[in-house]
Scaffold this motif. Structure first.
Motif, PDB file in Angstrom:
ATOM      1  N   THR A   2       0.731  -1.233   0.028  1.00 56.50           N
ATOM      2  CA  THR A   2      -0.083  -0.031  -0.043  1.00 56.50           C
ATOM      3  C   THR A   2       0.896   1.106  -0.081  1.00 56.50           C
ATOM      4  O   THR A   2       0.870   2.134   0.957  1.00 56.50           O
ATOM      5  N   TYR A   3       1.671   1.233  -0.982  1.00 51.00           N
ATOM      6  CA  TYR A   3       2.558   2.412  -1.069  1.00 51.00           C
ATOM      7  C   TYR A   3       1.816   3.810  -1.252  1.00 51.00           C
ATOM      8  O   TYR A   3       0.615   3.836  -1.839  1.00 51.00           O
ATOM      9  N   GLN A   4       2.131   4.911  -0.486  1.00 49.09           N
ATOM     10  CA  GLN A   4       1.433   6.230  -0.732  1.00 49.09           C
ATOM     11  C   GLN A   4       1.491   6.565  -2.136  1.00 49.09           C
ATOM     12  O   GLN A   4       0.609   7.153  -2.667  1.00 49.09           O
ATOM     13  N   ASN A   5       2.573   6.271  -2.831  1.00 46.29           N
ATOM     14  CA  ASN A   5       2.677   6.588  -4.388  1.00 46.29           C
ATOM     15  C   ASN A   5       2.420   5.068  -5.100  1.00 46.29           C
ATOM     16  O   ASN A   5       2.983   4.458  -5.401  1.00 46.29           O
ATOM     17  N   PRO A   6       0.930   5.237  -5.460  1.00 48.31           N
ATOM     18  CA  PRO A   6       0.627   3.837  -6.303  1.00 48.31           C
ATOM     19  C   PRO A   6       1.416   3.746  -7.443  1.00 48.31           C
ATOM     20  O   PRO A   6       1.436   2.293  -8.111  1.00 48.31           O
ATOM     21  N   GLN A   7       2.162   4.611  -8.059  1.00 46.00           N
ATOM     22  CA  GLN A   7       2.972   4.339  -9.291  1.00 46.00           C
ATOM     23  C   GLN A   7       4.124   3.129  -8.925  1.00 46.00           C
ATOM     24  O   GLN A   7       4.720   2.832  -9.919  1.00 46.00           O
ATOM     25  N   LEU A   8       4.461   3.086  -7.647  1.00 49.72           N
ATOM     26  CA  LEU A   8       5.559   2.647  -7.558  1.00 49.72           C
ATOM     27  C   LEU A   8       5.138   0.742  -7.274  1.00 49.72           C
ATOM     28  O   LEU A   8       6.081  -0.101  -7.237  1.00 49.72           O
ATOM     29  N   SER A   9       3.845   0.514  -7.552  1.00 46.22           N
ATOM     30  CA  SER A   9       3.258  -0.785  -7.355  1.00 46.22           C
ATOM     31  C   SER A   9       3.143  -1.585  -8.793  1.00 46.22           C
ATOM     32  O   SER A   9       2.672  -0.929  -9.410  1.00 46.22           O
ATOM     33  N   PRO A  10       3.726  -2.738  -8.894  1.00 44.01           N
ATOM     34  CA  PRO A  10       3.486  -3.483 -10.251  1.00 44.01           C
ATOM     35  C   PRO A  10       2.281  -3.847 -10.255  1.00 44.01           C
ATOM     36  O   PRO A  10       1.925  -4.026 -11.607  1.00 44.01           O
ATOM     37  N   TYR A  11       1.507  -4.132  -9.430  1.00 45.84           N
ATOM     38  CA  TYR A  11       0.068  -4.391  -9.475  1.00 45.84           C
ATOM     39  C   TYR A  11      -0.914  -3.522 -10.002  1.00 45.84           C
ATOM     40  O   TYR A  11      -1.636  -3.583 -10.798  1.00 45.84           O
ATOM     41  N   HIS A  12      -0.481  -2.069  -9.590  1.00 42.52           N
ATOM     42  CA  HIS A  12      -0.861  -1.095 -10.196  1.00 42.52           C
ATOM     43  C   HIS A  12      -0.858  -0.922 -11.500  1.00 42.52           C
ATOM     44  O   HIS A  12      -1.616  -0.746 -12.556  1.00 42.52           O
ATOM     45  N   TRP A  13       0.607  -1.321 -12.060  1.00 47.29           N
ATOM     46  CA  TRP A  13       1.040  -0.970 -13.445  1.00 47.29           C
ATOM     47  C   TRP A  13       0.421  -1.917 -14.134  1.00 47.29           C
ATOM     48  O   TRP A  13      -0.279  -1.578 -15.364  1.00 47.29           O
ATOM     49  N   VAL A  14       0.314  -3.374 -13.708  1.00 50.51           N
ATOM     50  CA  VAL A  14      -0.407  -4.300 -14.597  1.00 50.51           C
ATOM     51  C   VAL A  14      -1.571  -4.086 -14.987  1.00 50.51           C
ATOM     52  O   VAL A  14      -2.376  -4.318 -16.184  1.00 50.51           O
ATOM     53  N   ALA A  15      -2.503  -3.480 -13.924  1.00 53.65           N
ATOM     54  CA  ALA A  15      -4.055  -3.296 -13.772  1.00 53.65           C
ATOM     55  C   ALA A  15      -4.205  -2.196 -14.912  1.00 53.65           C
ATOM     56  O   ALA A  15      -5.192  -2.226 -15.956  1.00 53.65           O
ATOM     57  N   GLN A  16      -3.448  -1.463 -15.115  1.00 57.15           N
ATOM     58  CA  GLN A  16      -3.444  -0.139 -16.167  1.00 57.15           C
ATOM     59  C   GLN A  16      -2.965  -0.595 -17.505  1.00 57.15           C
ATOM     60  O   GLN A  16      -3.426  -0.193 -18.418  1.00 57.15           O
ATOM     61  N   ASN A  17      -2.003  -1.282 -17.527  1.00 57.31           N
ATOM     62  CA  ASN A  17      -1.114  -1.572 -18.859  1.00 57.31           C
ATOM     63  C   ASN A  17      -1.138  -2.983 -19.356  1.00 57.31           C
ATOM     64  O   ASN A  17      -0.658  -3.353 -20.355  1.00 57.31           O
ATOM     65  N   GLY A  18      -1.402  -4.031 -18.461  1.00 62.47           N
ATOM     66  CA  GLY A  18      -1.356  -5.494 -18.889  1.00 62.47           C
ATOM     67  C   GLY A  18      -0.003  -6.181 -18.665  1.00 62.47           C
ATOM     68  O   GLY A  18       0.932  -5.486 -18.385  1.00 62.47           O
ATOM     69  N   TYR A  19      -0.071  -7.363 -18.846  1.00 61.74           N
ATOM     70  CA  TYR A  19       1.106  -8.160 -18.814  1.00 61.74           C
ATOM     71  C   TYR A  19       1.738  -8.583 -19.994  1.00 61.74           C
ATOM     72  O   TYR A  19       0.907  -8.922 -20.841  1.00 61.74           O
ATOM     73  N   ASP A  20       3.083  -8.319 -20.131  1.00 59.91           N
ATOM     74  CA  ASP A  20       3.631  -8.758 -21.513  1.00 59.91           C
ATOM     75  C   ASP A  20       4.818  -9.464 -21.426  1.00 59.91           C
ATOM     76  O   ASP A  20       5.809  -9.230 -20.688  1.00 59.91           O
ATOM     77  N   SER A  21       4.640 -10.868 -21.726  1.00 64.32           N
ATOM     78  CA  SER A  21       5.548 -11.925 -21.451  1.00 64.32           C
ATOM     79  C   SER A  21       7.032 -11.428 -21.986  1.00 64.32           C
ATOM     80  O   SER A  21       8.067 -11.941 -21.413  1.00 64.32           O
ATOM     81  N   ALA A  22       6.987 -10.803 -22.936  1.00 71.31           N
ATOM     82  CA  ALA A  22       8.424 -10.430 -23.551  1.00 71.31           C
ATOM     83  C   ALA A  22       9.187  -9.759 -22.669  1.00 71.31           C
ATOM     84  O   ALA A  22      10.548  -9.767 -22.706  1.00 71.31           O
ATOM     85  N   ILE A  23       8.540  -8.649 -21.684  1.00 75.02           N
ATOM     86  CA  ILE A  23       9.461  -8.193 -20.791  1.00 75.02           C
ATOM     87  C   ILE A  23       9.328  -8.367 -19.343  1.00 75.02           C
ATOM     88  O   ILE A  23      10.134  -8.207 -18.484  1.00 75.02           O
ATOM     89  N   HIS A  24       8.236  -9.283 -19.082  1.00 72.64           N
ATOM     90  CA  HIS A  24       7.805  -9.392 -17.759  1.00 72.64           C
ATOM     91  C   HIS A  24       8.295 -10.886 -17.269  1.00 72.64           C
ATOM     92  O   HIS A  24       7.956 -11.378 -16.196  1.00 72.64           O
ATOM     93  N   SER A  25       8.753 -11.895 -18.348  1.00 71.69           N
ATOM     94  CA  SER A  25       8.864 -13.189 -18.029  1.00 71.69           C
ATOM     95  C   SER A  25      10.454 -13.561 -18.312  1.00 71.69           C
ATOM     96  O   SER A  25      10.686 -13.186 -19.526  1.00 71.69           O
ATOM     97  N   ALA A  26      10.929 -14.399 -17.772  1.00 73.93           N
ATOM     98  CA  ALA A  26      12.362 -14.816 -18.014  1.00 73.93           C
ATOM     99  C   ALA A  26      12.731 -16.200 -17.605  1.00 73.93           C
ATOM    100  O   ALA A  26      13.775 -16.565 -17.257  1.00 73.93           O
TER     101      ALA A  26
END
Length: 330
Positions: A86-110
């Protein structure tokens, strides 16, 4: 390749740890398109890093963001913890980021690269937390950090059959409470910051701190970065705290500065070898994605120096987990 079976106290050591994160480490700073080409090149260069590590007999800890082991949005959702930061700045959360932008296996999986490193002698799969978690950011709660570590352990156990032993804190943020949680969750060792004043408070680091950190990569502005094994901080109820010595900074635009940063590392490695000390080098694999050929040239130069120091002074290469076991045994 032959790795040293046992590390004696007083023997000079080279420790390498890598912060393996790809987009999960910079999503709050740059867009995927700004770094996509670098991430693609990183995925190509990592097998080359593993190959030279094996050829030169070099061990390393790959502190890996747990999310990199996911292979789909569904799997990412399955492993994410119930308690999210629960960061005060939600932009620091990857969960917030994925909710807005989606999951991209090319850059999010290795995951294929994780499997490859596990097959390479001397390489340890460590944790960089599950979500690149920031323990020093306002708003986060310590039980959320615990939940994150549990998620990291779960995916590594399920997909790799491994129990994590070593951890690197994202953006070098930690305090006594987060160290205690790491110990309670089974981590034997963590990487901590150098003792210089300009590394003391990463969350509050200002321009002067950053200037001195950058300058110290070229000129001796801080204390000696090497340390003795018997000086490692082992406190009951906390993991072994293994200080970083030097960040292998990415290539810049100035050749003189690039050469100076490598000479600085060589000088520090040599000092450690001559005096029976530990030298802990670290970097981000994605930093090699910008200039893979030149970065690999620099790495090979450093490993050639290591082999010479091994021959002349008996320097050994160990990963964080191996050093923690030896420290406990001693």
């Amino acid at each position: 390749m032959q790795l040293d079976p046992k590390v004696n106290k007083g023997k000079p050591l080279l420790v390498i740890s890598l912060d393996f994160e790809l987009h999960w480490g910079v999503f709050d700073k740059v867009s995927p398109e700004e770094k996509r080409a670098d991430f693609e090149r990183t995925k190509v260069v990592i097998p080359r890093i593993l190959e030279v590590f094996e050829r030169y007999g070099v061990a390393a800890t790959w502190a890996t963001v747990g999310m990199l082991l996911t292979e789909s949005r569904e799997e990412w959702e399955h492993y994410k913890p119930a308690e999210l930061p629960t960061y005060q700045n939600p932009q620091l959360s990857p969960y917030h980021w994925v909710a807005q932008n989606g999951y991209d296996s090319a850059i999010h999986s290795a995951y294929p690269l994780v499997k490859q490193l596990l097959l390479t002698p001397g390489q340890e799969l460590g944790s960089h937390t599950f979500s690149h978690y920031y323990t020093g950011e306002p708003g986060q709660q310590i039980e959320q950090f615990r939940a994150d570590l549990k998620a990291s352990r779960a995916i590594v156990q399920d997909k790799c059959g491994k129990a994590l032993q070593s951890l690197v804190f994202p953006r070098n943020q930690f305090d006594h409470q987060s160290l205690k949680i790491c110990h309670e969750e089974g981590f034997a060792t963590v990487r901590v910051n150098p003792s210089d004043w300009f590394w003391k408070e990463p969350v509050k680091a200002g321009l002067l701190d950053k200037v001195f950190r950058t300058g110290d990569a070229v000129f001796p502005l801080g204390r000696h970065t090497t340390f003795a094994q018997d000086k490692l901080l082992q406190t009951e109820g906390l993991p072994l705290q293994l200080p970083a010595s030097r960040l292998l900074r990415p290539l810049g635009n100035y050749s003189l500065m690039n050469s100076a940063r490598i000479r600085r590392i060589i000088g520090e490695m040599t000092f450690a070898a001559k005096h029976g000390l530990v030298y802990h080098l670290w970097w981000h694999p994605h930093n090699f994605g910008h200039a893979p050929k030149e970065s690999m040239r620099d790495l090979q130069r450093l490993l050639e120096v290591f082999k010479k120091l091994q021959q002349d002074y008996g320097m050994c290469s160990v990963n964080m987990g191996k050093l923690a076991k030896e420290a406990k045994a001693n």
